[in-house]
Design a protein around this motif. Structure first.
Motif, PDB file in Angstrom:
ATOM      1  N   ASP A 251       0.827  -1.212   0.000  1.00  0.00           N
ATOM      2  CA  ASP A 251       0.000   0.000   0.000  1.00  0.00           C
ATOM      3  C   ASP A 251       0.857   1.256   0.000  1.00  0.00           C
ATOM      4  O   ASP A 251       0.548   2.231  -0.695  1.00  0.00           O
ATOM      5  N   LEU A 252       1.929   1.248   0.800  1.00  0.00           N
ATOM      6  CA  LEU A 252       2.813   2.413   0.842  1.00  0.00           C
ATOM      7  C   LEU A 252       3.468   2.656  -0.518  1.00  0.00           C
ATOM      8  O   LEU A 252       3.617   3.800  -0.955  1.00  0.00           O
ATOM      9  N   LEU A 253       3.855   1.576  -1.170  1.00  0.00           N
ATOM     10  CA  LEU A 253       4.497   1.718  -2.473  1.00  0.00           C
ATOM     11  C   LEU A 253       3.522   2.310  -3.485  1.00  0.00           C
ATOM     12  O   LEU A 253       3.872   3.222  -4.251  1.00  0.00           O
ATOM     13  N   ILE A 254       2.290   1.803  -3.494  1.00  0.00           N
ATOM     14  CA  ILE A 254       1.278   2.328  -4.416  1.00  0.00           C
ATOM     15  C   ILE A 254       0.942   3.779  -4.074  1.00  0.00           C
ATOM     16  O   ILE A 254       0.764   4.625  -4.961  1.00  0.00           O
ATOM     17  N   PHE A 255       0.883   4.077  -2.777  1.00  0.00           N
ATOM     18  CA  PHE A 255       0.612   5.454  -2.345  1.00  0.00           C
ATOM     19  C   PHE A 255       1.661   6.406  -2.905  1.00  0.00           C
ATOM     20  O   PHE A 255       1.335   7.488  -3.437  1.00  0.00           O
ATOM     21  N   GLY A 256       2.931   6.010  -2.779  1.00  0.00           N
ATOM     22  CA  GLY A 256       4.004   6.850  -3.299  1.00  0.00           C
ATOM     23  C   GLY A 256       3.957   6.987  -4.811  1.00  0.00           C
ATOM     24  O   GLY A 256       4.222   8.064  -5.357  1.00  0.00           O
ATOM     25  N   LYS A 257       3.622   5.894  -5.484  1.00  0.00           N
ATOM     26  CA  LYS A 257       3.543   5.947  -6.951  1.00  0.00           C
ATOM     27  C   LYS A 257       2.419   6.861  -7.415  1.00  0.00           C
ATOM     28  O   LYS A 257       2.553   7.588  -8.414  1.00  0.00           O
ATOM     29  N   GLU A 258       1.303   6.845  -6.693  1.00  0.00           N
ATOM     30  CA  GLU A 258       0.197   7.719  -7.062  1.00  0.00           C
ATOM     31  C   GLU A 258       0.549   9.185  -6.842  1.00  0.00           C
ATOM     32  O   GLU A 258       0.167  10.059  -7.630  1.00  0.00           O
ATOM     33  N   LYS A 300      11.022  -0.955   4.047  1.00  0.00           N
ATOM     34  CA  LYS A 300      11.191  -1.251   5.473  1.00  0.00           C
ATOM     35  C   LYS A 300      10.045  -2.127   5.982  1.00  0.00           C
ATOM     36  O   LYS A 300      10.265  -3.072   6.753  1.00  0.00           O
ATOM     37  N   ALA A 301       8.823  -1.824   5.571  1.00  0.00           N
ATOM     38  CA  ALA A 301       7.669  -2.625   6.012  1.00  0.00           C
ATOM     39  C   ALA A 301       7.759  -4.050   5.480  1.00  0.00           C
ATOM     40  O   ALA A 301       7.447  -5.017   6.188  1.00  0.00           O
ATOM     41  N   ALA A 302       8.185  -4.199   4.214  1.00  0.00           N
ATOM     42  CA  ALA A 302       8.325  -5.541   3.627  1.00  0.00           C
ATOM     43  C   ALA A 302       9.402  -6.339   4.349  1.00  0.00           C
ATOM     44  O   ALA A 302       9.231  -7.540   4.615  1.00  0.00           O
ATOM     45  N   GLN A 303      10.523  -5.677   4.680  1.00  0.00           N
ATOM     46  CA  GLN A 303      11.592  -6.359   5.410  1.00  0.00           C
ATOM     47  C   GLN A 303      11.103  -6.853   6.767  1.00  0.00           C
ATOM     48  O   GLN A 303      11.420  -7.973   7.187  1.00  0.00           O
ATOM     49  N   GLN A 304      10.331  -6.017   7.453  1.00  0.00           N
ATOM     50  CA  GLN A 304       9.804  -6.411   8.754  1.00  0.00           C
ATOM     51  C   GLN A 304       8.871  -7.611   8.613  1.00  0.00           C
ATOM     52  O   GLN A 304       8.937  -8.569   9.397  1.00  0.00           O
ATOM     53  N   GLY A 305       7.993  -7.580   7.606  1.00  0.00           N
ATOM     54  CA  GLY A 305       7.081  -8.701   7.397  1.00  0.00           C
ATOM     55  C   GLY A 305       7.819  -9.992   7.083  1.00  0.00           C
ATOM     56  O   GLY A 305       7.499 -11.052   7.644  1.00  0.00           O
TER      57      GLY A 305
END
Length: 463
Positions: A251-258, A300-305
């Motif tokens: 979601d964060l990645l898509i948010f940034g892309k938008e 960072k979120a993906a690494q944590q997951g």
């Protein structure tokens, strides 16, 4: 000659001596109803001596391993190698690497299956972890990855299990690089009995068991059932937490892309909006630059997951696999050893009826002698079943100790979870703080100074 065994069969003294031998022979191979069978007293203690109420010093029943000692026995990696095409179907192959044997071999799922069968054959009274299911058609990447992880957990539990780790089958599976490991495994098991046959202590297992072994078994089984249920729920929640972190990353990645797409928009402004063209241009420039920070936040979120999947969820799955193997062992004990003992007792009682009938009907001496010989064989079989029953309880006691050795893994799991949360939030907090100054231009006032808008505290829009 046969009275000792018959004393353990309540209700047999009143059997009609004139029962037809033919009827007894017809019933001989039939499975008796469970309710009609005398419960086999496999764990009954006869004439217990006070000195046997406590464990003797140096009792081989007691284990002294620590978790670190078990983990240090070996670490085995199972990695997927590129797909190969068989004659008709694709098959998945794994590279299995052992630190202990300093080996790296290629194995297919069917190799694991044969190895698993050999373990059950040689160690029927031990915790043999279950294999993941086989899926012939339609195996997607998610299934293949889940099975790889399950195979890795299986082989590590086996490689660290004290009796398994010293068996030739494990060495062959982890180090044999010949063309047909399955036949090699089967050859190693030929003319070799199970652990009961090879263990020198097996005939004396009864001497080392506590007097209340049946009570301990029942309590231990209930304890493991409760622990398993709780850890199953913990694993499910940990999976959801890790999954949410990965979803948050997407979601964060898509948010940034938008935001970047909005900043890169080249649609010309209408004439009535040209008065604010400089403001919109500044906003677009600022929005376009924010995608870098949001991409970093997503990473960072993906690494944590992923870290929580590997260090928390996977370790919980490992412990659940161990607990399930103990539950399966309890099932084998009841449905295997005890059931066979019941059948042997039933068969013995039928033979005694035949013997009594033959005596009354004055059959030929040869026929009576053959029947007596069969009765003696059955008595020996019952005695062996009783010894196996005690040895099964002996092994169950040791396997329960191994489960307790693994219990401190809980603190490792919780520590990994807490550290992951602390580190993940710390790293993401730093990126958020680095991002904040870049928003100043979004809130630039008429004088060009940053004036972030105040949000209403009570949820009501300012008038």
């Amino acid at each position: 000659m046969t009275g000792g065994v018959m004393d353990r069969l309540p209700g047999e003294a009143g059997a009609a001596p004139g029962a037809a031998a033919a009827e007894a022979e017809a019933e001989e191979e039939a499975d008796p109803p469970a309710a009609d069978l005398p419960a086999p007293q496999v764990s009954e203690r006869r004439d217990p001596h006070p000195s046997r109420m406590q464990m003797p010093q140096g009792n081989p029943l007691l284990l002294s391993y620590t978790l670190q000692e078990l983990l240090a026995r070996d670490t085995v990696q199972v990695e997927l190698i590129p797909e190969k095409k068989g004659l008709f179907l694709k098959h998945v192959e794994y590279e299995v690497s052992s630190q202990r044997f300093r080996s790296s071999v290629y194995r297919r799922y069917n190799d694991f299956v044969v190895f698993h069968e050999m373990l059950l054959q040689k160690f029927p009274y031990r915790m043999v972890p279950a294999l993941p299911p086989k899926r012939v058609l339609g195996a997607d990447r998610e299934f293949i990855e889940a099975r790889r992880r399950a195979l890795r957990r299986f082989i590590n539990l086996v490689a660290r299990h004290p009796p398994f780790s010293e068996d030739v089958a494990l060495r062959l599976f982890l180090s044999f690089s010949g063309p047909d490991v399955q036949n090699k495994l089967k050859e190693s098991a030929q003319c070799v009995g199970d652990e009961f046959m090879s263990c020198k202590l097996a005939p004396r297992a009864k001497d080392f068991l506590p007097a209340d072994i049946q009570t301990q078994f029942a309590v231990s089984r209930e304890l493991i059932r409760n622990i398993y249920n709780s850890f199953h729920k913990l694993r499910d929640r940990a999976e959801r937490i890790a999954s949410r972190a990965i979803d948050n990353a997407a979601d964060l990645l898509i948010f940034g892309k938008e935001l970047s797409a909005l900043g890169s928009d080249t649609t010309p402004l209408p004439s009535w909006a040209t008065l604010h063209s400089s403001t919109w241009g500044s906003l677009k420039q600022a929005l376009k630059g924010l995608s870098v920070e949001f991409a970093l936040l997503a990473d960072k979120a993906a690494q944590q997951g992923k870290q929580e999947e590997n260090d928390v969820v996977e370790k919980l799955n490992l412990f659940l696999d161990l607990l399930q193997s103990y539950k399966d062992l309890c099932e084998r004990h009841e449905k295997g050893v005890l059931h066979k003992h019941q059948r042997a007792l039933h068969k013995y009682s039928l033979m005694k009826r035949q013997m009594m009938s033959a005596t009354v009907q004055s059959r030929e001496p040869d026929s009576v002698e053959q029947l007596e010989s069969r009765i003696v064989e059955q008595e020996n079989a019952i005695q062996t079943m009783e010894l196996r029953g005690y040895f099964s309880l002996y092994c169950l006691h040791q396997e329960m100790q191994l489960v307790h050795v693994y219990l401190p893994l809980t603190s490792h799991i919780l520590g990994a979870f807490v550290n992951s949360q602390i580190q993940g939030h710390k790293e993401m907090s730093k990126v958020w703080n680095d991002l904040k100054p870049k928003l100043n231009c979004l809130f630039a006032g008429p004088s060009g100074s940053p004036t972030p808008p105040r949000l209403p505290q009570d949820g009501v829009s300012p008038r």
